[in-house]
Design a protein around this motif. Sequence first.
Motif, PDB file in Angstrom:
ATOM      1  N   LEU A  63       0.951  -0.970  -0.225  1.00 40.13           N
ATOM      2  CA  LEU A  63       0.145   0.216   0.361  1.00 40.13           C
ATOM      3  C   LEU A  63       0.914   1.274  -0.002  1.00 40.13           C
ATOM      4  N   LEU A  64       1.779   1.026   0.840  1.00 40.95           N
ATOM      5  CA  LEU A  64       2.620   2.493   0.843  1.00 40.95           C
ATOM      6  C   LEU A  64       2.988   2.866  -0.675  1.00 40.95           C
ATOM      7  N   ALA A  65       3.420   1.844  -1.177  1.00 41.38           N
ATOM      8  CA  ALA A  65       4.573   2.305  -2.518  1.00 41.38           C
ATOM      9  C   ALA A  65       3.299   2.828  -3.755  1.00 41.38           C
ATOM     10  N   GLN A  66       1.664   2.235  -3.972  1.00 38.35           N
ATOM     11  CA  GLN A  66       1.065   2.958  -4.515  1.00 38.35           C
ATOM     12  C   GLN A  66       0.698   4.114  -3.865  1.00 38.35           C
ATOM     13  N   ARG A  67       0.491   4.259  -2.781  1.00 33.72           N
ATOM     14  CA  ARG A  67       0.421   5.982  -2.218  1.00 33.72           C
ATOM     15  C   ARG A  67       1.531   6.637  -2.984  1.00 33.72           C
ATOM     16  N   ALA A  68       2.353   6.950  -2.157  1.00 32.24           N
ATOM     17  CA  ALA A  68       3.918   7.137  -3.150  1.00 32.24           C
ATOM     18  C   ALA A  68       3.756   7.754  -3.615  1.00 32.24           C
ATOM     19  N   LEU A  69       3.927   6.714  -4.992  1.00 36.45           N
ATOM     20  CA  LEU A  69       3.375   6.990  -6.776  1.00 36.45           C
ATOM     21  C   LEU A  69       2.871   7.790  -6.792  1.00 36.45           C
ATOM     22  N   GLY A 102       6.896  -6.962  -0.726  1.00 36.78           N
ATOM     23  CA  GLY A 102       5.654  -6.069  -1.287  1.00 36.78           C
ATOM     24  C   GLY A 102       6.107  -4.593  -2.080  1.00 36.78           C
ATOM     25  N   PHE A 103       6.674  -3.947  -0.855  1.00 38.62           N
ATOM     26  CA  PHE A 103       6.867  -2.781  -1.763  1.00 38.62           C
ATOM     27  C   PHE A 103       6.781  -2.725  -3.827  1.00 38.62           C
ATOM     28  N   SER A 104       7.772  -3.274  -4.565  1.00 38.79           N
ATOM     29  CA  SER A 104       7.910  -3.822  -5.726  1.00 38.79           C
ATOM     30  C   SER A 104       6.321  -3.866  -6.648  1.00 38.79           C
ATOM     31  N   ALA A 105       5.999  -4.572  -5.889  1.00 37.62           N
ATOM     32  CA  ALA A 105       4.435  -5.164  -6.751  1.00 37.62           C
ATOM     33  C   ALA A 105       3.175  -3.949  -6.124  1.00 37.62           C
ATOM     34  N   GLY A 106       4.078  -3.312  -5.131  1.00 35.38           N
ATOM     35  CA  GLY A 106       2.983  -1.643  -5.136  1.00 35.38           C
ATOM     36  C   GLY A 106       3.007  -1.151  -6.334  1.00 35.38           C
ATOM     37  N   LEU A 107       4.473  -1.364  -6.291  1.00 31.08           N
ATOM     38  CA  LEU A 107       4.629   0.405  -7.518  1.00 31.08           C
ATOM     39  C   LEU A 107       4.653   0.105  -8.677  1.00 31.08           C
ATOM     40  N   GLU A 108       4.634  -1.624  -9.432  1.00 31.07           N
ATOM     41  CA  GLU A 108       4.134  -2.079 -10.129  1.00 31.07           C
ATOM     42  C   GLU A 108       2.725  -1.768 -10.451  1.00 31.07           C
ATOM     43  N   LYS A 109       1.556  -2.008  -9.288  1.00 33.33           N
ATOM     44  CA  LYS A 109       0.062  -2.057  -9.500  1.00 33.33           C
ATOM     45  C   LYS A 109       0.008  -0.367  -9.808  1.00 33.33           C
ATOM     46  N   THR A 191      -4.239   3.871  -1.966  1.00 27.57           N
ATOM     47  CA  THR A 191      -4.833   3.655  -2.808  1.00 27.57           C
ATOM     48  C   THR A 191      -5.223   5.297  -3.996  1.00 27.57           C
ATOM     49  N   PRO A 192      -5.205   6.840  -3.458  1.00 24.91           N
ATOM     50  CA  PRO A 192      -5.877   8.050  -4.210  1.00 24.91           C
ATOM     51  C   PRO A 192      -5.407   7.419  -5.739  1.00 24.91           C
ATOM     52  N   ALA A 193      -6.486   8.103  -7.005  1.00 24.99           N
ATOM     53  CA  ALA A 193      -6.676   7.467  -7.951  1.00 24.99           C
ATOM     54  C   ALA A 193      -5.852   9.891  -8.845  1.00 24.99           C
ATOM     55  N   PRO A 194      -4.880   9.162  -9.087  1.00 27.26           N
ATOM     56  CA  PRO A 194      -4.593  10.782  -9.751  1.00 27.26           C
ATOM     57  C   PRO A 194      -5.677  11.115 -10.844  1.00 27.26           C
ATOM     58  N   GLN A 195      -5.930  12.709 -10.720  1.00 23.08           N
ATOM     59  CA  GLN A 195      -6.923  12.719 -11.931  1.00 23.08           C
ATOM     60  C   GLN A 195      -6.098  13.148 -13.485  1.00 23.08           C
TER      61      GLN A 195
END
Length: 319
Positions: A63-69, A102-109, A191-195
Amino acid sequence: MGEFELIRRFFAEAACARTGQGLVLGIGDDCALLELAPGEQLAVSTDSLVAGVHFPDPCDPFLLAQRALACAASDLAAMGAAPLGFSLALTLPAASADWLQGFSAGLEKMAAACDLRLIGGDTTRGPLNINITVFGRLPAGQALLRSGARPGDLLCVGGCLGDAAGALPYVLGQRPAIDSQVESLLAHYWTPAPQLALGQALRGRASAAQDISDGLLGDCAHIASASDVALVVELERVPLSQALLAVEPIDTARRHALSGGDDYVLLFCLPPEQLDALLAEGWPVQVIGRVEAGEGVHLRDAAGRPLSVPAAGFQHFSR
């Protein structure tokens, strides 16, 4: 595990690190090579997330990776830029294979969701810190700026506000997450969705824009200052989600929406003649006020009476 093995195993071989779509040369050399079409400009923004300041530590690395990106990519949306690539500078206290997996999987997603390619970066040892630089492309002269708002424009947002602030007590473990409404708030936080698509649709239409990261009123102040105008926010028109209203009384929900931050929804000023076409195209435009001559940010009730402005959102180095 050494630094170069870490990079190769968890990042260099990821699908999002493959060349293409403007990335000529990626991970492996001293620099990446990006290619722009004639008449395009490069948009660049950097975000740094520090453990214990921007996210709780420990937390789920996926989750952290998704949020960061997503947080970084939202800056591209605010400028109306199409996504191109990103670099990652990752400081870790230890090279844990489970954490990195886990981080790399979240980043990939999230990279796939934002159509971003990993072009390089750095890894170091130290307190957990995630530094992401995003790159985007847009036609020359069409970037959305904070400085173009004019009296008579509509003040708009791209969706409901306050959900991330409403999620914070659950993120920090101060309240138990017990139902689907809370899960919806947590999803908005992690997991915010950038517009990105909305930002591109606003090119040539919006007079000023930015994303809401530090709270609606605080970010309105940036546009008001840059454009040398006053922004009037009508409290009853600020959109709130049913998930937020299910867990908070309306006064608290409104306070979250006004100054909570971490929404990553676009805030923009729009000439009135542009509104109908955007709505007809299905874009999530919510009018919450207007631009007037003057300065600062002004909060009004349904009758137009002035209301006191709550404290602005989070600021580093403030007391």
